[in-house]
Write a protein that holds these residues in place. Structure first.
Motif, PDB file in Angstrom:
ATOM      1  N   VAL A 276     -13.293 -12.565  33.662  1.00  0.00           N
ATOM      2  CA  VAL A 276     -12.856 -13.166  32.401  1.00  0.00           C
ATOM      3  C   VAL A 276     -12.743 -12.066  31.357  1.00  0.00           C
ATOM      4  N   VAL A 277     -11.752 -12.223  30.493  1.00  0.00           N
ATOM      5  CA  VAL A 277     -11.457 -11.236  29.455  1.00  0.00           C
ATOM      6  C   VAL A 277     -11.202 -11.976  28.154  1.00  0.00           C
ATOM      7  N   ALA A 278     -11.765 -11.479  27.072  1.00  0.00           N
ATOM      8  CA  ALA A 278     -11.456 -11.976  25.730  1.00  0.00           C
ATOM      9  C   ALA A 278     -11.153 -10.771  24.857  1.00  0.00           C
ATOM     10  N   ALA A 279     -10.172 -10.905  23.982  1.00  0.00           N
ATOM     11  CA  ALA A 279      -9.790  -9.792  23.122  1.00  0.00           C
ATOM     12  C   ALA A 279      -9.067 -10.335  21.890  1.00  0.00           C
ATOM     13  N   ARG A 280      -9.019  -9.515  20.854  1.00  0.00           N
ATOM     14  CA  ARG A 280      -8.380  -9.924  19.602  1.00  0.00           C
ATOM     15  C   ARG A 280      -7.381  -8.870  19.167  1.00  0.00           C
ATOM     16  N   ARG A 281      -6.226  -9.328  18.736  1.00  0.00           N
ATOM     17  CA  ARG A 281      -5.291  -8.400  18.110  1.00  0.00           C
ATOM     18  C   ARG A 281      -5.796  -8.101  16.705  1.00  0.00           C
ATOM     19  N   PRO A 282      -5.848  -6.838  16.309  1.00  0.00           N
ATOM     20  CA  PRO A 282      -6.382  -6.511  14.985  1.00  0.00           C
ATOM     21  C   PRO A 282      -5.647  -7.248  13.870  1.00  0.00           C
ATOM     22  N   SER A 283      -6.399  -7.602  12.847  1.00  0.00           N
ATOM     23  CA  SER A 283      -5.802  -8.314  11.715  1.00  0.00           C
ATOM     24  C   SER A 283      -4.960  -7.407  10.853  1.00  0.00           C
ATOM     25  N   SER A 284      -5.354  -6.129  10.740  1.00  0.00           N
ATOM     26  CA  SER A 284      -4.625  -5.195   9.895  1.00  0.00           C
ATOM     27  C   SER A 284      -3.308  -4.829  10.546  1.00  0.00           C
ATOM     28  N   ALA A 285      -2.333  -4.538   9.703  1.00  0.00           N
ATOM     29  CA  ALA A 285      -1.020  -4.168  10.207  1.00  0.00           C
ATOM     30  C   ALA A 285      -1.098  -2.826  10.915  1.00  0.00           C
ATOM     31  N   ARG A 286      -0.555  -2.773  12.108  1.00  0.00           N
ATOM     32  CA  ARG A 286      -0.495  -1.531  12.860  1.00  0.00           C
ATOM     33  C   ARG A 286       0.647  -1.636  13.848  1.00  0.00           C
ATOM     34  N   PRO A 287       1.223  -0.524  14.266  1.00  0.00           N
ATOM     35  CA  PRO A 287       2.365  -0.607  15.191  1.00  0.00           C
ATOM     36  C   PRO A 287       1.960  -1.296  16.492  1.00  0.00           C
ATOM     37  N   THR A 288       2.859  -2.103  17.000  1.00  0.00           N
ATOM     38  CA  THR A 288       2.604  -2.699  18.305  1.00  0.00           C
ATOM     39  C   THR A 288       2.861  -1.666  19.382  1.00  0.00           C
TER      40      THR A 288
END
Length: 297
Positions: A276-288
């Motif tokens: 199982v994996v959990a992760a979050r995309r950062p809230s701050s703007a950054r290049p994809t």
């Protein structure tokens, strides 16, 4: 030679009707507590799996939109639609049979105005949907996808800043200690009969998520929690009442039934792990991350 996606599509087109008759709309493992010792009805265990992953992965309280990547007939999708009554969702499966049955279930559940299920390759999702989803759900589908790094890159792009990814998938034990020849054979048979590319380890999934730009990446091995499910599936396969449906579903499904013995062996020896994996995309703007070319068969 028939490509991997076509083999997956055919397998699920043929086997889904039998699974629905025998097990219902949840097409994934059950959860029997952290040590696998909780005694619960196996269909309830499948629902418990969804809730356990949501809680462990820190699913947000509010979700406006979600993607179920590799949704089967949409059992998890409908669970999420009911859990988040204001949300809209998209479920994606390679199997046209699963998509059609999923849409029927959506109408019966009264969520067809908020939940779409379509038959397409998840890698082919429209780039204009980048930054669309608060939650991406991947329940026992990533094992079918060869390009794991490309998959995490895709999920990163599709999530809104601050959005969360929750994944459960079949894995192999990390090395060292090295897999024995017997374990390697078991894994090869599982991949052959269930139409999987070579399995990767749980740490490899975590590393791929980090390389895509995700933060708060957490991984775990839930093998003990799900292993009892295979005993239940094997017992259902041995029930004579299910044999006519098994024969009607074709050679591929019968081979999948034969593969259950390898899954049971793989869990017993530790060659197979349930990651199982959990992760979050950062809230701050950054290049994809740059779009990587998916490895299609």
């Amino acid at each position: 030679m028939v490509g991997l996606n076509e083999r997956i599509r055919t397998f699920y087109d043929q086997s889904t009707p039998l699974w629905l008759t025998t097990w219902g709309e949840q097409m994934h493992h059950g959860y029997y507590g952290p040590d696998g010792r909780r005694r619960v009805d196996h269909r309830q265990a499948q629902l418990d799996m969804i809730e356990a992953l949501l809680q462990w992965g820190g699913a947000p309280d509010g979700v406006g939109s979600f993607l179920d990547a590799g949704c089967g007939v949409g059992g998890s999708s409908r669970y999420l639609a009911r859990r988040y009554p204001g949300a809209t969702g998209l479920g994606v499966t390679l199997s046209p049979v699963q998509a059609e049955r999923g849409r029927d279930y959506n109408r019966l559940a009264g969520v067809d105005d908020r939940l779409r299920i379509v038959a397409r390759d998840v890698y082919s999702l429209d780039p204009t949907t980048d930054g669309t989803y608060d939650l991406i759900w991947s329940m026992e589908s990533a094992e079918h996808m060869a390009d794991k790094q490309g998959l995490f890159d895709l999920f990163f792009r599709l999530l809104k800043p601050g959005g969360r990814l929750l994944m459960a998938t079949w894995c192999r034990r990390p090395e060292p200690p090295y897999l024995s020849p017997s374990d390697q054979y078991t894994l090869q048979q599982i991949c052959k009969l269930y139409h999987l590319p070579p399995l990767v380890s749980v740490p490899e999934l975590g590393a791929a998520a980090g390389a895509s730009g995700f933060e708060e990446v957490q991984t775990a091995d839930w093998s003990a929690a799900v292993e009892p499910f295979w005993g239940a599936v094997i017992r259902s396969g041995l029930d004579p009442r299910n044999w006519p449906g098994l024969v009607r579903s074709g050679v591929g499904t019968m081979q999948g039934a034969w593969a259950m013995r390898y899954m049971r062996r793989g869990f017993a020896t530790g060659a197979i792990q349930y990651g199982v994996v959990a992760a979050r995309r950062p809230s701050s703007a950054r290049p994809t991350p740059p779009q990587s070319a998916p490895a299609h068969s």
